[in-house]
Design an enzyme around this catalytic site. Structure first.
Site, mmCIF file in Angstrom:
data_model
loop_
_atom_site.group_PDB
_atom_site.id
_atom_site.type_symbol
_atom_site.label_atom_id
_atom_site.label_comp_id
_atom_site.label_asym_id
_atom_site.label_seq_id
_atom_site.Cartn_x
_atom_site.Cartn_y
_atom_site.Cartn_z
ATOM 1 N N HIS A 37 1.864 3.100 -9.022
ATOM 2 C CA HIS A 37 2.008 1.916 -8.730
ATOM 3 C C HIS A 37 3.563 1.300 -10.426
ATOM 4 O O HIS A 37 3.807 -0.250 -10.072
ATOM 5 C CB HIS A 37 0.750 2.124 -10.052
ATOM 6 C CG HIS A 37 -0.702 2.294 -9.061
ATOM 7 N ND1 HIS A 37 -1.172 1.865 -7.996
ATOM 8 C CD2 HIS A 37 -1.161 3.091 -9.094
ATOM 9 C CE1 HIS A 37 -1.960 2.487 -7.436
ATOM 10 N NE2 HIS A 37 -2.127 3.179 -8.394
ATOM 11 N N ASP A 83 0.901 -1.499 0.333
ATOM 12 C CA ASP A 83 -0.129 -0.679 -0.255
ATOM 13 C C ASP A 83 0.582 1.421 -0.305
ATOM 14 O O ASP A 83 1.742 1.256 0.873
ATOM 15 C CB ASP A 83 -0.989 -0.080 1.292
ATOM 16 C CG ASP A 83 -1.937 0.797 0.979
ATOM 17 O OD1 ASP A 83 -2.230 1.191 0.133
ATOM 18 O OD2 ASP A 83 -2.633 1.218 2.400
ATOM 19 N N LEU A 93 10.691 -20.319 -5.004
ATOM 20 C CA LEU A 93 9.832 -19.671 -4.616
ATOM 21 C C LEU A 93 7.819 -19.651 -5.366
ATOM 22 O O LEU A 93 8.469 -19.698 -6.430
ATOM 23 C CB LEU A 93 10.290 -18.063 -3.757
ATOM 24 C CG LEU A 93 9.506 -17.106 -3.680
ATOM 25 C CD1 LEU A 93 8.846 -17.260 -2.435
ATOM 26 C CD2 LEU A 93 9.987 -15.733 -4.663
HETATM 27 C C1 IPE Z 1 -5.232 -2.902 -0.453
HETATM 28 O O1 IPE Z 1 -4.991 -0.614 -0.458
HETATM 29 C C2 IPE Z 1 -5.013 -3.457 -1.689
HETATM 30 C C3 IPE Z 1 -4.252 -3.266 -2.081
HETATM 31 C C4 IPE Z 1 -3.124 -2.731 -1.121
HETATM 32 C C5 IPE Z 1 -4.142 -4.349 -3.443
HETATM 33 P P1 IPE Z 1 -6.122 -0.095 -0.317
HETATM 34 O O2 IPE Z 1 -5.483 1.061 -0.732
HETATM 35 O O3 IPE Z 1 -7.379 -0.475 -1.325
HETATM 36 O O4 IPE Z 1 -6.713 -0.312 1.123
HETATM 37 P P2 IPE Z 1 -7.936 0.863 1.662
HETATM 38 O O5 IPE Z 1 -8.981 1.109 1.309
HETATM 39 O O6 IPE Z 1 -6.386 1.902 2.521
HETATM 40 O O7 IPE Z 1 -7.964 -0.052 2.722
HETATM 41 C C1 IPE Z 2 -1.570 0.122 -3.480
HETATM 42 O O1 IPE Z 2 -1.304 1.397 -3.911
HETATM 43 C C2 IPE Z 2 -1.606 -0.414 -4.816
HETATM 44 C C3 IPE Z 2 -3.486 -0.440 -4.696
HETATM 45 C C4 IPE Z 2 -5.074 -0.724 -4.642
HETATM 46 C C5 IPE Z 2 -3.620 -0.724 -6.397
HETATM 47 P P1 IPE Z 2 -2.733 2.773 -3.014
HETATM 48 O O2 IPE Z 2 -3.143 2.988 -5.020
HETATM 49 O O3 IPE Z 2 -4.241 2.560 -2.759
HETATM 50 O O4 IPE Z 2 -1.641 4.096 -2.527
HETATM 51 P P2 IPE Z 2 -2.509 4.686 -2.140
HETATM 52 O O5 IPE Z 2 -2.898 3.968 -0.272
HETATM 53 O O6 IPE Z 2 -3.373 5.623 -2.499
HETATM 54 O O7 IPE Z 2 -1.356 5.604 -1.315
HETATM 55 MG MG MG Z 3 -4.178 1.881 -0.712
#
Ligand code: IPE
Ligand code: IPE
Ligand code: MG
Length: 236
Positions: A32, A15, A126
């Site tokens: 990303h 995240d 792995l």
């Molecule tokens: C969880 O992250 C999903 C992934 C890392 C793929 P999110 O960014 O979607 O989660 P919330 O919305 O902060 O809970």
């Molecule tokens: C995690 O990073 C990746 C996905 C959920 C696909 P985020 O896109 O949720 O990044 P933040 O949480 O907005 O910083």
């Molecule tokens: Mg996120």
């Protein structure tokens, strides 16, 4: 870190890609993309450390709520990196797996992922599981439906249903429960990730955004894990 006590299964909620980009005044997709570069190093290091299973949360069933451009971009980046890295994954004896209903992804992503699954299926190193269009509640619900069918069709009595049967209907069938769950970016929640499987996992949360998560961050998390006492409800 003790190299002889490496967790067998590490699961990561990757995240913070969006916030990483925002801090640099870059578009979210740049985050990303940077996240994929970070992931590549973590896969390599996990493999050399002797981790047996690495599971990463790449796209949740809830992430479809995001703007179309971001969702489309995430899958484009995924296809680009699977294509670019597949030979090296194969050479490193990594076996790719997917958790989640990936059939709902764009067609080119489905095809690329299937190529990766097929190419690496006999690898013995792995096991790298990518959670895509993954949601734990849906996974558990589907498993419950399977069990209901077993009962309805007379193959099992409801009183004989077991936790093992439930586990066998999850995407993680044949994968041991995660020993260590890591979440980056400062959030401390599961966001619908491995709810059943993480019943006794150790959790490590770090403020580092996923694109900044280096192999030393991984080693630090493992070292924190190694300092924990796992009791599984018993006494030590
Ligand atoms: C969880 O992250 C999903 C992934 C890392 C793929 P999110 O960014 O979607 O989660 P919330 O919305 O902060 O809970
Ligand atoms: C995690 O990073 C990746 C996905 C959920 C696909 P985020 O896109 O949720 O990044 P933040 O949480 O907005 O910083
Ligand atoms: Mg996120």
């Amino acid at each position: 870190m003790d190299n002889k006590r490496i967790p067998e299964h590490i699961a990561i909620v990757m995240d913070g890609n969006g916030r990483w980009a925002k801090h640099r005044s870059l578009p979210r997709l740049a985050g990303h993309n940077a996240g994929m570069i970070a992931l590549k190093e973590i896969v390599k290091r996990s493999s050399t450390l002797g981790v047996k299973h690495l599971t990463v949360y790449a796209f949740s069933t809830e992430n479809w709520k995001r703007p179309k451009d971001e969702v489309g971009g995430i899958f484009k980046i995924l296809v680009y990196y699977v294509n670019k890295e597949l030979d090296e994954l194969y050479e490193n004896n990594v076996k790719v797996g997917i958790l989640g209903d990936y059939s709902k992804l764009p067609k080119d992503a489905v095809e690329k992922l299937e190529e990766a699954l097929a190419k690496t299926k006999n690898n013995t190193g792995l096991q790298f599981h990518i959670a895509l269009n993954y949601g734990s509640r849906r996974e558990i619900l589907e498993a419950a439906k399977h069990m209901a069918i077993e009962v309805a069709e007379g193959r099992c009595r409801s009183e004989d249903l077991t936790e093992e049967m439930m586990s066998s209907f999850l995407y993680t069938k044949n994968i041991p429960d995660p020993d260590l769950v890591i979440r980056t970016s400062g959030e401390q929640r599961l966001s619908n990730f491995l709810l059943w499987q993480s019943a006794y996992s150790e959790f490590v949360f770090t403020d580092v955004y996923w694109p900044d998560f280096t192999t030393s961050c991984l080693e630090e998390a493992i070292s924190e894990y190694q300092g924990r006492i796992r009791r599984f409800g018993g006494i030590k």
